[in-house]
Each structure stands twice: as structure tokens, then as C-alpha cells.
Design an enzyme around this catalytic site. Structure first.
Site, PDB file in Angstrom:
ATOM      1  N   HIS A  76      21.355  41.338  22.933  1.00  0.00           N
ATOM      2  CA  HIS A  76      21.386  39.377  24.126  1.00  0.00           C
ATOM      3  C   HIS A  76      20.347  39.653  25.106  1.00  0.00           C
ATOM      4  CE1 HIS A  76      23.120  36.876  27.059  1.00  0.00           C
ATOM      5  NE2 HIS A  76      23.600  37.448  27.443  1.00  0.00           N
ATOM      6  N   GLN A  78      17.857  41.262  24.927  1.00  0.00           N
ATOM      7  CA  GLN A  78      16.268  40.958  24.663  1.00  0.00           C
ATOM      8  C   GLN A  78      15.974  39.567  24.575  1.00  0.00           C
ATOM      9  OE1 GLN A  78      14.528  44.135  24.609  1.00  0.00           O
ATOM     10  NE2 GLN A  78      13.150  43.125  23.218  1.00  0.00           N
ATOM     11  N   HIS A  80      17.427  37.217  26.562  1.00  0.00           N
ATOM     12  CA  HIS A  80      16.910  37.132  27.826  1.00  0.00           C
ATOM     13  C   HIS A  80      15.580  37.880  28.710  1.00  0.00           C
ATOM     14  CE1 HIS A  80      20.889  35.744  30.152  1.00  0.00           C
ATOM     15  NE2 HIS A  80      20.936  36.985  29.773  1.00  0.00           N
TER      16      HIS A  80
END
Length: 113
Positions: A76, A78, A80
Site C-alpha cells: 500500500h 509503495q 502511494h
């Protein structure tokens, strides 16, 4: 919260701040406030750089043989970072385009007078 969770949340925080600054910069540019847009895009680049340093550290650590447990939270984070980088890059181009549009509109108006 363990150390890896802190690292992951730092990635998410820096990435989210970068994306927010970029979208604020676009709003400024659309309002004709280019100096504000430039300042906000610089803040976005700083946040991306901070997040990228964290990511690079994780990669170097793993390359040194210290395997990182891949969690949904890390994936998650990464995600973002990558979407924030993409948003920043696209918004930089959109701001340039907006600036060009305004200049062309001014040129048209001045030719009509």
C-alpha cells in the site's frame, strides 16, 4: 508499532503530503497564482524525495541480504509513492499547459484591442 510499520507509515505520510501539495499547486495555477504553484510543487518534490530515500534504504537493505517481509501495508505504501510521483509529474505538465493557455489568451485579447 514496530520499526517496519513506522517506516511504512513514513512512506505513506510523505507520499500523501507530496500528492496533496501537487494538487494544491494545480489549484493555485488554475487561479492564476503561479508563484504559489511553484512553491507548492517544490514542497511536493521535497516530500517525494523524502519518501524515495526511505524506499531506497529498504531496497539497499534487502540487496545487502536483509530480506524485508512484504506486507499488504508495505504494498500500500509503495502504491502511494508511485501514484504520488505520477501525480506530481502530470501536474507539473498541467501547470505548464495552463501557463501556456493564459499567455495565448492574453495574446488573443491584446490583438483584438
Amino acid at each position: 508499532m514496530d520499526e517496519m510499520e513506522q517506516i511504512v507509515f513514513s512512506l505513506i505520510t510523505n507520499s500523501g503530503a507530496a500528492r496533496s501539495y501537487a494538487f494544491e499547486a494545480l489549484d493555485e495555477a488554475l487561479s492564476g497564482k503561479y508563484e504559489g504553484a511553484v512553491d507548492l510543487m517544490q514542497k511536493s518534490r521535497v516530500e517525494i524525495s523524502n519518501a524515495h530515500k526511505i524506499q531506497t534504504s529498504l531496497i539497499q537493505n534487502e540487496a545487502a541480504g536483509n530480506k524485508t517481509e512484504v506486507s499488504l501495508l508495505l504494498v500500500h505504501a509503495q502504491d502511494h509513492l508511485m501514484t504520488s510521483i505520477l501525480a506530481k509529474d502530470l501536474i507539473e505538465k498541467m501547470i505548464e499547459m495552463q501557463n501556456t493557455i493564459v499567455k495565448l489568451e492574453q495574446k488573443i485579447i491584446s490583438n483584438k484591442i
